[in-house]
Write an enzyme that holds these catalytic residues in place. Structure first.
Site, short mmCIF file in Angstrom:
data_model
loop_
_atom_site.label_atom_id
_atom_site.label_comp_id
_atom_site.label_asym_id
_atom_site.label_seq_id
_atom_site.Cartn_x
_atom_site.Cartn_y
_atom_site.Cartn_z
N HIS A 243 -5.34 -53.98 23.35
CA HIS A 243 -4.22 -54.46 22.54
C HIS A 243 -3.58 -53.27 21.83
O HIS A 243 -4.26 -52.52 21.12
CB HIS A 243 -4.75 -55.48 21.54
CG HIS A 243 -3.70 -56.15 20.73
ND1 HIS A 243 -2.96 -57.21 21.21
CD2 HIS A 243 -3.26 -55.93 19.46
CE1 HIS A 243 -2.12 -57.62 20.27
NE2 HIS A 243 -2.28 -56.86 19.20
N ASP B 96 -0.75 -52.09 19.21
CA ASP B 96 0.15 -52.54 18.13
C ASP B 96 1.24 -51.52 17.90
O ASP B 96 0.99 -50.43 17.40
CB ASP B 96 -0.67 -52.74 16.85
CG ASP B 96 -1.58 -53.95 16.96
OD1 ASP B 96 -1.05 -55.05 17.16
OD2 ASP B 96 -2.81 -53.77 16.87
N SER C 117 -8.18 -54.00 19.55
CA SER C 117 -6.91 -53.41 19.10
C SER C 117 -7.14 -51.96 18.71
O SER C 117 -7.91 -51.66 17.81
CB SER C 117 -6.37 -54.18 17.90
OG SER C 117 -5.40 -53.38 17.25
N ASP D 293 -4.57 -63.07 16.70
CA ASP D 293 -4.59 -61.68 16.25
C ASP D 293 -4.65 -61.62 14.73
O ASP D 293 -3.72 -62.08 14.05
CB ASP D 293 -3.30 -61.01 16.78
CG ASP D 293 -3.24 -59.53 16.47
OD1 ASP D 293 -4.21 -58.96 15.95
OD2 ASP D 293 -2.18 -58.93 16.79
N MET E 164 4.58 -50.56 15.94
CA MET E 164 5.30 -50.91 14.71
C MET E 164 6.35 -49.87 14.40
O MET E 164 6.14 -48.68 14.66
CB MET E 164 4.32 -50.94 13.53
CG MET E 164 3.15 -51.86 13.74
SD MET E 164 2.17 -51.88 12.25
CE MET E 164 0.56 -52.23 12.93
N MET F 76 -0.31 -65.09 15.04
CA MET F 76 -0.80 -64.13 14.05
C MET F 76 -1.57 -64.87 12.96
O MET F 76 -1.06 -65.85 12.40
CB MET F 76 0.38 -63.39 13.39
CG MET F 76 1.15 -62.44 14.28
SD MET F 76 0.17 -61.07 14.92
CE MET F 76 -0.24 -60.18 13.42
N HIS G 275 1.93 -55.29 21.78
CA HIS G 275 2.37 -56.23 20.75
C HIS G 275 3.47 -55.52 19.96
O HIS G 275 3.19 -54.68 19.12
CB HIS G 275 1.15 -56.58 19.87
CG HIS G 275 1.46 -57.45 18.71
ND1 HIS G 275 0.57 -57.66 17.68
CD2 HIS G 275 2.57 -58.18 18.39
CE1 HIS G 275 1.09 -58.48 16.80
NE2 HIS G 275 2.32 -58.79 17.20
N GLY H 191 -9.62 -55.70 16.02
CA GLY H 191 -9.46 -54.28 15.71
C GLY H 191 -10.62 -53.76 14.90
O GLY H 191 -11.55 -53.14 15.43
N MET I 107 5.83 -55.12 17.25
CA MET I 107 6.21 -55.56 15.90
C MET I 107 7.37 -54.66 15.48
O MET I 107 7.25 -53.81 14.59
CB MET I 107 5.01 -55.42 14.95
CG MET I 107 3.94 -56.46 15.23
SD MET I 107 2.39 -56.12 14.38
CE MET I 107 1.65 -55.00 15.56
C1 DX5 Z 1 -1.83 -56.39 12.76
C2 DX5 Z 1 -2.09 -56.17 14.21
C3 DX5 Z 1 -3.45 -56.44 14.68
C4 DX5 Z 1 -4.54 -55.62 14.01
C5 DX5 Z 1 -5.71 -56.54 13.89
O1 DX5 Z 1 -0.49 -56.13 12.55
O2 DX5 Z 1 -1.22 -57.00 14.99
O3 DX5 Z 1 -3.56 -56.35 16.09
O4 DX5 Z 1 -4.93 -54.47 14.72
O5 DX5 Z 1 -6.69 -55.93 13.15
P1 DX5 Z 1 -8.00 -56.70 12.66
O6 DX5 Z 1 -8.69 -57.20 13.88
O7 DX5 Z 1 -8.75 -55.65 11.93
O8 DX5 Z 1 -7.53 -57.82 11.77
ZN ZN Z 2 -1.56 -57.00 17.21
#
Ligand code: DX5
Ligand code: ZN
Length: 231
Positions: free
Chosen positions: A37, A39, A12, A176, A41, A141, A70, A198, A72
């Protein structure tokens, strides 16, 4: 027993160094990551902002890896076409953001990309009953959307098992949040095949070694006696 499909590692970029994004992408690509990946937001659905369409467009220009977007965000239907046009190869929306998931799945599929549906930690597996057969991927999640580096929520493992039992061999089950070698073993044992990581990858001293460690842990998760993923 061999897994129902290959394990995929999806670093990520949220935890990458954004000032050196091209370099970081090349590094995970050379380390044989399977997906990137992304993210997205909007500060509404998730309590954070990340990056948007122009950044995805630039990322698409510098990698051949499938871009796993992804979303969000509160209005995924409005922005999905823009992310598809920017180069996303898969678009995952949150089930909590729509009252008309069937229409949204159809809309995203018509864009010519893979369709995924994500569930927050407190959303039950049944929430996706209406569309589970029509998506390419389900994302469970294991932290709350918003930030990298959170602690893996053990209580979500049961849901991974439940959803794993409801998917066909051609559908992916992505996990994730809080993924590291230890949690990888548990989620793969529960049936996950696509692992988003990530902070484990980008904050590691040696990210390529961490990708290899995640793969080894996944192989151990598959191999645990009595805990093979369901076929
Ligand atoms: C959180 C994201 C994840 C995030 C995961 O909102 O959807 O993809 O980057 O990060 P780690 O692997 O550090 O938990
Ligand atoms: Zn994510």
């Amino acid at each position: 027993m061999s897994p129902r499909k290959p394990i995929r590692i999806a670093p990520s970029l949220l935890s990458a160094d954004f000032a050196r994004l091209g370099e970081q992408i090349r590094m995970v690509e050379e380390a044989r990551a399977d997906l990137l990946h992304l993210d997205i937001m909007d500060g509404h659905f998730a309590p954070n902002l990340s990056f948007g369409v122009p950044v995805v467009k630039s990322i698409a220009r510098c990698t051949k890896l499938l871009l796993d977007a992804h979303l969000m965000i509160t209005d995924p239907g409005r922005y999905a076409p823009k992310f598809a046009e920017a180069g996303a190869g898969g678009i995952t929306f949150h089930i909590e953001t729509t009252e008309q998931p069937r229409e949204l799945v159809r809309q995203i599929r018509d864009l010519g990309v893979q369709v995924g549906v994500a569930l927050n930690p407190d959303t039950p597996a049944d929430a996706i009953d209406d569309i589970i057969a029509d998506v390419d991927l389900v994302l469970v999640m294991t932290v709350w959307p918003g930030f990298g580096g959170q602690r893996f929520m053990d209580e979500c493992v049961k849901k991974i098992e439940t959803i794993s039992g409801r998917l066909s061999k051609t559908q992916w089950l992505e996990v994730d949040g809080g993924i590291n070698p230890e949690t990888t073993r548990r989620v793969v044992s529960a049936g996950a095949d696509t692992l988003v990581a990530g902070s484990a990858v980008f904050h590691a001293e040696d990210p390529p070694s961490m990708i290899a460690a995640l793969r080894r842990a996944a192989a151990e998760g598959i191999g645990r006696p009595g805990m093979e993923p369901k076929l």
